[in-house]
Design a protein around this motif. Sequence first.
Motif, mmCIF file in Angstrom:
data_model
loop_
_atom_site.group_PDB
_atom_site.id
_atom_site.type_symbol
_atom_site.label_atom_id
_atom_site.label_comp_id
_atom_site.label_asym_id
_atom_site.label_seq_id
_atom_site.Cartn_x
_atom_site.Cartn_y
_atom_site.Cartn_z
ATOM 1 N N ASP A 1 39.791 -39.893 -42.901
ATOM 2 C CA ASP A 1 39.225 -38.788 -42.130
ATOM 3 C C ASP A 1 40.102 -37.542 -42.232
ATOM 4 N N ALA B 1 33.354 -36.435 -38.123
ATOM 5 C CA ALA B 1 34.150 -37.647 -37.932
ATOM 6 C C ALA B 1 34.109 -38.093 -36.475
ATOM 7 N N ALA C 1 31.331 -36.176 -43.518
ATOM 8 C CA ALA C 1 32.356 -36.686 -42.604
ATOM 9 C C ALA C 1 31.816 -37.835 -41.765
ATOM 10 N N ASN D 1 33.148 -41.820 -42.059
ATOM 11 C CA ASN D 1 33.610 -42.535 -40.873
ATOM 12 C C ASN D 1 32.797 -43.792 -40.603
ATOM 13 N N ASN E 1 33.110 -46.680 -43.307
ATOM 14 C CA ASN E 1 34.450 -47.196 -43.605
ATOM 15 C C ASN E 1 34.631 -48.545 -42.911
ATOM 16 N N CYS F 1 43.108 -32.829 -34.062
ATOM 17 C CA CYS F 1 42.575 -32.631 -35.420
ATOM 18 C C CYS F 1 42.199 -31.166 -35.640
#
Length: 214
Positions: free
Chosen positions: A27, A50, A120, A124, A127, A168
């Motif tokens: 990410d 994300a 994004a 996420n 994964n 972030c």
Amino acid sequence: MTFIPDLATLAAFSAAALVLTLTPGPDMTLFMAKTLTQGRAAGLVAVLGAGAGLVVHTVLAAVGVSALLSASEVAFLVLKIVGAGYLIWLAFQAIRHGSSFSLEAVEAPRQPMHRVWLQALGVNILNPKIVLFFVTFLPQFVQVGDPNAVGKLLFLGFYFVVLGMPICALMVVGASAFARFLKSSPRIMRGFDWAFAGIMGTFALKLLVAKANG
């Protein structure tokens, strides 16, 4: 409010969440790369994508784990013990292989903002490590027989998102300097790896010792 964990649990979860947020991974690689190639707006959109993926994981984990808890306390205990083993494996992998941070691996042509968000989100949600992490990590913070388990799982998952997204966003704002810092400071990155491994290992061993003494 019964869905809010006690202060000790919340403090432990906060420490883990902070280290996890600061540990480089897919990410972080994505939204940093989008920032450096398309600008801060694209990086912030990637952070939002994300974050949306983490919300999906939170809801699915909370519903699935609570259903398992209702169906069988033994199965829930098995999940927690298997989860402890997975956390130990994550700790070992972090020490052995180190952080995955490679901007070159995700550089791509410019994309419209909705594509950045979807990319994004997809990175996420798809994964498997994140899926396994949510299914095995969040349950460590609830106990068998807790009638408020689903509420606590949802609270912790959303708390993780709310705590991590501003951090972030700050990384995106200072992306160039932060990327240079990570790539030129291997000792700092190894520090993140060891902190991550320490927290994962601590939670896992604490759970296993508790079960052995119980």
